[in-house]
Design an enzyme around this catalytic site. Structure first.
Site, PDB file in Angstrom:
ATOM      1  N   CYS A 139     -49.965 -13.997   4.343  1.00 47.88           N
ATOM      2  CA  CYS A 139     -50.840 -12.856   4.055  1.00 47.88           C
ATOM      3  C   CYS A 139     -52.327 -13.163   4.255  1.00 47.88           C
ATOM      4  O   CYS A 139     -53.055 -12.377   4.859  1.00 47.88           O
ATOM      5  CB  CYS A 139     -50.604 -12.373   2.623  1.00 47.88           C
ATOM      6  SG  CYS A 139     -50.548 -13.702   1.400  1.00 47.88           S
ATOM      7  N   HIS A 252     -55.813  -8.994  -1.442  1.00 51.68           N
ATOM      8  CA  HIS A 252     -56.599 -10.220  -1.312  1.00 51.68           C
ATOM      9  C   HIS A 252     -57.994  -9.910  -0.783  1.00 51.68           C
ATOM     10  O   HIS A 252     -58.170  -8.981   0.012  1.00 51.68           O
ATOM     11  CB  HIS A 252     -55.949 -11.177  -0.308  1.00 51.68           C
ATOM     12  CG  HIS A 252     -54.678 -11.807  -0.773  1.00 51.68           C
ATOM     13  ND1 HIS A 252     -54.195 -11.703  -2.047  1.00 51.68           N
ATOM     14  CD2 HIS A 252     -53.791 -12.595  -0.107  1.00 51.68           C
ATOM     15  CE1 HIS A 252     -53.055 -12.374  -2.147  1.00 51.68           C
ATOM     16  NE2 HIS A 252     -52.786 -12.925  -0.981  1.00 51.68           N
TER      17      HIS A 252
END
Lengths: 344, 344
Positions: A139, A252
């Site tokens: 990710c 994130h």
């Protein structure tokens, strides 16, 4: 999703997890064509039902027979499950899109961000009669490279210093629940329950829980280092990363410092980024509004902002940027489904 | 604090703020000698009482007469108060230790971290009959340089890339309260109250709220760039910073990438850091325990960990480190009190 007789048959491995559930949501939202859908999970979840697009599915236990007749399998059940069942599925003619780290660095396995390196999976198609394996990058790598790649293409990145601000979701649905529970406990003056992580997460942050390697980096950091090289097909690019978990739910953020071989001024960079697929610029200096994890949550696009010439480098050979992306969506499920779309 | 007839007379300007209260706590804890103590604040707080070391003090409104007979004044009431009353106090013979940014970059005003550059304030002493002004650096700068300076002394830092993870406390006590309130609201499914900041802080993070300058950096970031040069008395050091607020209460974290002119291997760096005053190493790779904001909260020492050779640089010319420090204590009140101790 749209049921079509000539569509591919799909299996989802690890459907009960955070990413597994997001696979369903993304497939549905994108109207992905399919002729059949199999939902697979561990023994623990087998027999449970899952409502999806007005139809009841019974979750089946993952075993070697599951892949008979399956065209595309989306895996997100951890590295060991991928290592065991990925090759079995491929053997049966299934094309596996694997969200674990099991095969990412294996030579010959394409590691793909569709907006970045679609060419890496050229020739892998449903209907070819051959199985195949494609790895979904980590990710943090996906979110970083969504913004860094368009700049790299123009000015060639020579070195990248990344510091991450990673959400609970990267450690799964239970970690998200633990963050909520701990926060409630701390607000009530109680000792926080630490089960997933070995320390307090609520109102705190800590170095990413991935194991530390002999060079002092943790595995999450080295993924950024190594996957960038593979995805860019450039063994020369220098990357360092510090990966930190912050008390945020599912997106994130990354602070990215870039050094270039060729000059690239700030305005040109902004223009390039504004045209990049899958990316939105959020960079309102006067209102002090820039990308935040909250604003990209449940969104497809990665957001980039704080675009500025790096004052620590001479001339136009450096930029600082700040990037946010939904870890479960573009960082995992969406990217995998986009790969699956390219298989059709 | 210890009451001594021949001790200095002390005034605290902005005593009701988060840093003002911490001044009291630190003075008390360090047994700072004093002959009298004056607690000053805005009109709003004047007349309120403050219990300190078993004595009731009445908070006085700050005015021009307050500094008569005051040897040392610790200021933490914002830049405009410092700009107005700092010179008045100095005129009256008071030595001002100012926690605001008002005078930090003024030529001739020492900008001091006692462990780093005590020589900058040489000759300024209580009892000399002369007033004086000493600036306390910005919290992020102090915390960063506590770890970077010992390494800089050995190998000379040529460039530093910093990404911060900054706590609510940097925006004052009300910001800390807002983070708690918002968190409660979000957990209860309510819309979070945004008063101090213009966006949700709970379970989120955002670019530091300091104004953005014409070069695209915010003021907080440029403090790190400029103050480092002044404190190190080195106009050549290149610094870039990205400053981010995270939902943590009172301690900052910083990811710091260092480039050196001379080689410095990881083990030597660790040895140097282990001997540095005011610093503790928290760097347990096998247990995955490194500095966290929570563990340095209410502590004097700055913690450093994740000490490792930077894989993006050749040989031993680069290191990555991760630093945490209590923003209110070493980042503000403690550092100022340490400066005051050197005045005696």
């Amino acid at each position: 999703m749209s049921l079509q007789e000539n569509g591919p048959s799909i299996a989802i491995v690890g459907v009960t997890g955070a990413v597994g559930q997001e696979f369903l949501s993304v497939l549905s939202g994108r109207n992905f064509p399919y002729s059949s859908l199999k939902l697979l999970a561990s023994k623990r979840s087998a027999g449970k039902t899952q409502l999806f697009e007005n139809q009841q599915y019974t979750i089946q236990e993952l075993n070697e027979e599951c892949f008979d007749g399956v065209d595309i399998a989306l895996f997100s059940a951890g590295g060991s499950i991928s290592k065991k069942f990925g090759p079995i599925a491929v053997e049966k003619g299934t094309i596996v899109v694997d969200n674990s780290s099991a095969f990412r660095m294996v030579e010959g396995v394409p590691l793909v961000i569709p907006e970045v390196n679609p060419e890496a999976m050229e020739g892998i198609k449903v209907g070819s009669g051959r199985g195949g394996l494609i790895a979904n990058p980590n990710c943090s790598t996906i979110i970083c490279l969504m913004a860094a790649t368009p700049l790299h293409r123009r000015a060639k990145v020579t070195r990248m210093v990344v510091s991450t601000y990673q959400a609970a979701s990267g450690a799964g649905a239970a970690a998200m629940e633990e963050l909520l529970q701990q926060t409630r406990e701390v607000l009530e003056g109680q000792e926080p329950t630490c089960e997933i992580f070995n320390q307090q997460y609520a109102f705190n942050l800590f170095s990413h829980n991935a194991p530390i390697m002999s060079n002092g980096y943790n595995e999450e950091e080295m993924k950024l280092v190594k996957e960038t090289r593979k995805i860019w097909n450039n063994m020369d690019v220098k990357v360092t990363a510090t990966c930190i978990r912050v008390p945020v739910m599912r997106a994130h953020a990354e602070s990215v410092n870039l050094q270039f071989e060729n000059p690239l001024d700030e305005n040109t960079a902004r223009e390039i980024l504004s045209k990049a697929p899958g990316l939105v610029i959020v960079d309102d200096r006067s209102a002090n509004r820039f990308p935040t994890p909250l604003e990209v949550s449940n969104r497809d696009a990665v957001a980039v902002g704080r675009i500025r010439r790096d004052v620590s480098q001479e001339g136009d050979y450096g930029l600082d940027i700040f990037v946010c992306g939904d870890q479960i969506r573009k960082g995992a499920a969406l990217n995998a489904v986009q790969i699956a779309e390219m298989l059709l």
